[in-house]
Design an enzyme around this catalytic site. Sequence first.
Site, mmCIF file in Angstrom:
data_model
loop_
_atom_site.group_PDB
_atom_site.id
_atom_site.type_symbol
_atom_site.label_atom_id
_atom_site.label_comp_id
_atom_site.label_asym_id
_atom_site.label_seq_id
_atom_site.Cartn_x
_atom_site.Cartn_y
_atom_site.Cartn_z
ATOM 1 N N SER A 137 90.498 29.698 37.344
ATOM 2 C CA SER A 137 90.430 29.749 36.122
ATOM 3 C C SER A 137 91.609 30.690 35.667
ATOM 4 O O SER A 137 92.220 31.771 36.822
ATOM 5 C CB SER A 137 89.350 30.081 35.633
ATOM 6 O OG SER A 137 89.942 31.108 34.056
ATOM 7 N N TYR A 150 82.356 36.360 33.323
ATOM 8 C CA TYR A 150 83.402 34.474 34.139
ATOM 9 C C TYR A 150 84.537 35.554 34.832
ATOM 10 O O TYR A 150 84.279 34.898 35.780
ATOM 11 C CB TYR A 150 83.776 34.129 32.898
ATOM 12 C CG TYR A 150 83.899 32.918 33.282
ATOM 13 C CD1 TYR A 150 83.322 32.204 33.885
ATOM 14 C CD2 TYR A 150 85.600 32.803 32.597
ATOM 15 C CE1 TYR A 150 84.538 30.511 34.135
ATOM 16 C CE2 TYR A 150 86.317 30.818 33.044
ATOM 17 C CZ TYR A 150 85.295 30.394 33.704
ATOM 18 O OH TYR A 150 85.699 29.003 33.863
#
Length: 259
Positions: A137, A150
């Site tokens: 990501s 995250y």
Amino acid sequence: MSRRAVVTGASSGIGAATVRALRDRGWEVVGVARRADRLEQLARETGASAIACDLTDADAVAALISQLESTGPVHALVQVAGGARGTDSVEEGSVEDWQWMFDVNVLSTQRLVAGLLPLLRRAAADDGHADTVFLTSTAAQVAYPGGAGYNAAKAAEQMLVRVLRQELNGEPIRVVEIAPGMVHTEEFTLNRFGGDAVAAEAVYAGVEAPLVAEDVADVIAYALDAPGHVNLDLVTMRPVAQSAQHILARGPLRVRGGE
């Protein structure tokens, strides 16, 4: 003989789209995810195989590897499974959410790599090369408030991928990282916001043409079908409306200075 890929996170979103994209290109595909009912439906639609597995369970992963080994060669691992939980600050973050994010994004990836490398090496020896593709990501590249858990998990997964590429140097096994920015899927943001559909949809409000799962799946499929000597070390992809992690246009895209 067609090549066979194992695609994790296949019950929805980018994983399911990747199964469809690879099947359309003639790959044999084994879809892996926890939800057996969704996998079975996808298998009926696409002709893929399906194996239900909780990748955070070491025994379940060992059983998965054994089943894969007994049913044919594995030419590619596409590790899509992962996810985010919560938007709390570091100070107020949930240890349970952080633990879950590390389990599904990092430790599961290590288990799969360790288990599948012998099968990938065998396929590479027989067919010239094998592939690993990891979905990380842009959260692995840029920190942002409320994203620490995250950010940390995806950055750890990214380092795992980069070290793996160095450790496999000299072997005909490609190590590819795909790092998407904003992708509008049915579950990722909804899960991150604990099922709050209003908050989840607000993330995408006014954004013209965010990426969708099929966009990412197309890039994954291209990376796998590229000539065997070509490795896409890192592909960072975002919608045009997102020029950086923190710069997002809301509203129609327009040419400046025009009439």
